[in-house]
Write an enzyme that holds these catalytic residues in place. Structure first.
Site, PDB file in Angstrom:
ATOM      1  N   CYS A 209      -7.988   6.076  -5.701  1.00 35.59           N
ATOM      2  CA  CYS A 209      -9.007   4.958  -4.996  1.00 35.59           C
ATOM      3  C   CYS A 209     -10.243   5.649  -4.596  1.00 35.59           C
ATOM      4  O   CYS A 209     -11.286   5.022  -4.338  1.00 35.59           O
ATOM      5  CB  CYS A 209      -8.360   4.661  -3.673  1.00 35.59           C
ATOM      6  SG  CYS A 209      -6.786   3.888  -3.913  1.00 35.59           S
TER       7      CYS A 209
ATOM      8  N   HIS B  12      -4.148  -3.630  -5.325  1.00 35.86           N
ATOM      9  CA  HIS B  12      -5.220  -3.436  -6.589  1.00 35.86           C
ATOM     10  C   HIS B  12      -4.175  -2.988  -7.735  1.00 35.86           C
ATOM     11  O   HIS B  12      -3.187  -2.210  -7.346  1.00 35.86           O
ATOM     12  CB  HIS B  12      -6.074  -2.479  -6.055  1.00 35.86           C
ATOM     13  CG  HIS B  12      -7.232  -2.720  -5.043  1.00 35.86           C
ATOM     14  ND1 HIS B  12      -7.305  -1.800  -4.036  1.00 35.86           N
ATOM     15  CD2 HIS B  12      -7.858  -3.914  -4.803  1.00 35.86           C
ATOM     16  CE1 HIS B  12      -8.351  -2.322  -3.305  1.00 35.86           C
ATOM     17  NE2 HIS B  12      -8.495  -3.633  -3.965  1.00 35.86           N
TER      18      HIS B  12
ATOM     19  N   GLU C 285     -12.920  -6.508  -6.634  1.00 32.58           N
ATOM     20  CA  GLU C 285     -12.644  -5.232  -5.864  1.00 32.58           C
ATOM     21  C   GLU C 285     -12.997  -4.136  -6.866  1.00 32.58           C
ATOM     22  O   GLU C 285     -12.649  -2.903  -6.445  1.00 32.58           O
ATOM     23  CB  GLU C 285     -11.247  -5.381  -5.337  1.00 32.58           C
ATOM     24  CG  GLU C 285     -11.168  -6.564  -4.509  1.00 32.58           C
ATOM     25  CD  GLU C 285     -10.654  -6.302  -2.943  1.00 32.58           C
ATOM     26  OE1 GLU C 285     -10.563  -5.003  -2.601  1.00 32.58           O
ATOM     27  OE2 GLU C 285     -11.270  -7.225  -2.248  1.00 32.58           O
TER      28      GLU C 285
END
Ligand code: SUG
Length: 445
Positions: free
Chosen positions: A367, A246, A174
């Protein structure tokens, strides 16, 4: 060599909506089927970029991807012209259509993992596009993201853009959201820290662990990182189960400072010792650990305290944390921030930004950006037109106002007019950013 960090933010696309697609991401589940405001979302993102630029932090842009991706749907047996494909998929497989409509490429921290030239064997900046293989909607991003990165970082004497790792569970990756770098300054050799949630062969119950150790190792190898300055650390199960899908939901690093939650890592003591040992002779790391007694994991995750941009600003003697407004509004996070600022630690200021539309899908300030540390010479090799200045920001804002819907409710999503509108918008964007007349698949068709 002197280098600065450039934040490449994902420009929030015109199909931004809340589909509840990400298991383990509490905000995405909570806001499922609420009404999204794509225009506000994009303008909030640009306002954040302007804030960073005003602080002297250079800013770049990654374009939104085309949605629905027609080639993917055709592979699944939908046929006819694009409009027929659009109508058929909404009619027969609505969940699939909602996956294919996601504007999730906005979260640029998941676009790629980036290693600066100071760390890599060949001295180039290496960027590995993430395969995002855990979630269907995100697994559709890799091809478009690689294309965008290849346009922006086109000079292969300076940059190496790698394709995503094989799209398979062993290599779930990711991107930079699970990667941190500590260093004396951005131009010096650093210690790169890869955080994984599981080993490739491991099966887990509970929320998905989206990053594997095998993916981390493969990226470190491709980038030519020195094992003596690379750390692989396991994210704690407690953090994943609390909703930290995450690592950047519970930790962030910049230069010497790592700001993290006490429960972020499975074996914190071993990890910190390894970082300290590997940094020896290069720099002294500074660990700012937030105790669970001050900010319980649940508050850290609802407030997104750690999903902040930690930045070193020109001329500033202490670092600045660009935090989401929600962190100020949360009693525990807000109180911790006040306490931290009254001390004399490395973080001397906290600025709050409103990115509420993105936050409702689990995407905070950190993000939305992909960090690329570059020297002046490397920066000059970035394709011109992708670095933001006030004039370009204004042009992008005008483009958003001209093309984005104010609201998108679940009932609006199947509207075939949305297909045409987004194509007109993206086609126009290829003239605002130097993407060229063939960047999007619909332009090439
Ligand atoms: O992958 N949300 C994203 C949020 C990504 C945040 N990125 C970082 N932490 N770096 C995700 O879960 C929700 C889409 C929806 O439900 O409509 C979503 O994809």
């Amino acid at each position: 060599m002197t280098a600065v960090e450039i934040n490449f933010d994902g420009l929030i696309g015109p199909t931004h909506n809340y589909a509840g697609l990400s298991e383990g991401n509490l905000a995405s589940a909570k806001n499922r089927d609420t009404v999204a405001r794509p225009r506000d979302a994009a303008l909030e993102g640009i306002a954040k970029m302007r804030r960073l630029m005003a602080m002297g932090v250079p800013q770049g842009l990654l374009p939104p991807l085309e949605r629905l991706p027609m080639a993917f749907l055709r592979t699944l047996g939908f046929s006819g012209d694009d409009r027929a494909v659009w109508e058929a998929v909404w009619k027969s497989e609505e969940r699939l259509a909602r996956n294919a409509l996601a504007a999730s490429a906005m979260w640029a921290a998941n676009a790629a993992t980036v290693s600066p030239g100071a760390d890599t064997a060949d001295g180039r900046i290496h960027l590995s596009t993430a395969n995002l293989s855990t979630m269907l909607h995100r697994a559709l991003e890799g091809e478009g993201t690689t294309r965008a990165l290849a346009r922006i970082f086109a000079r292969d004497d300076t940059f190496a853009v790698h394709d995503p790792l094989p799209l398979q569970s062993t290599f779930s990756d990711e991107g930079a959201a699970n990667h941190m770098r500590l260093c004396a300054d951005h131009g010096s050799q650093g210690v790169e820290i890869f955080v994984y949630g599981r080993a490739g062969e491991e099966t887990r119950t509970g929320f998905p662990a989206r990053q594997t150790l095998e993916a981390c190792r493969a990226i470190a190898r491709r980038h030519g990182l020195d094992p003596a300055r690379t750390v692989f650390a396991r994210q704690s199960t407690a953090a994943i189960e609390a909703g930290a899908f995450h690592n950047d939901v519970v930790a962030v690093a910049d230069c010497r400072t790592m700001f993290f939650h006490e429960q972020a890592f499975e074996d914190k003591a071993a990890m910190l010792a390894e970082i300290t040992a590997k940094a020896r002779g290069l720099f002294e790391p500074v660990f700012v650990e937030v105790p669970a007694a001050d900010v319980p994991l649940a508050d850290a995750i609802t407030s997104y305290l750690f999903n902040s941009q930690l930045v070193t600003v020109p001329g500033g003697d202490r670092q600045v944390l660009i935090a989401p407004r929600e962190a100020e509004e949360n009693a525990r996070s807000g109180a911790f921030i006040e306490k931290m600022l009254s001390g004399n630690g490395p973080i001397g200021r906290v600025d709050f930004v409103d990115v509420r539309e993105s936050m409702k899908n689990g995407g905070g300030p950190a993000c939305l950006r992909l960090r690329v540390a570059a020297t002046a010479a490397e920066r000059a090799m970035i394709t011109s037109g992708f670095l933001l200045d006030d004039a370009l920001a204004s042009r992008i804002e005008d483009w958003v106002r001209a093309h984005y819907r104010e609201t998108l409710a679940p009932g609006d999503l199947a509207d075939p007019a949305l297909l045409d509108e987004t194509r007109v918008a993206l086609d126009a964007l290829t003239r605002v950013l130097p993407l060229g007349p063939d960047f999007y698949a619909f332009q090439r068709a």
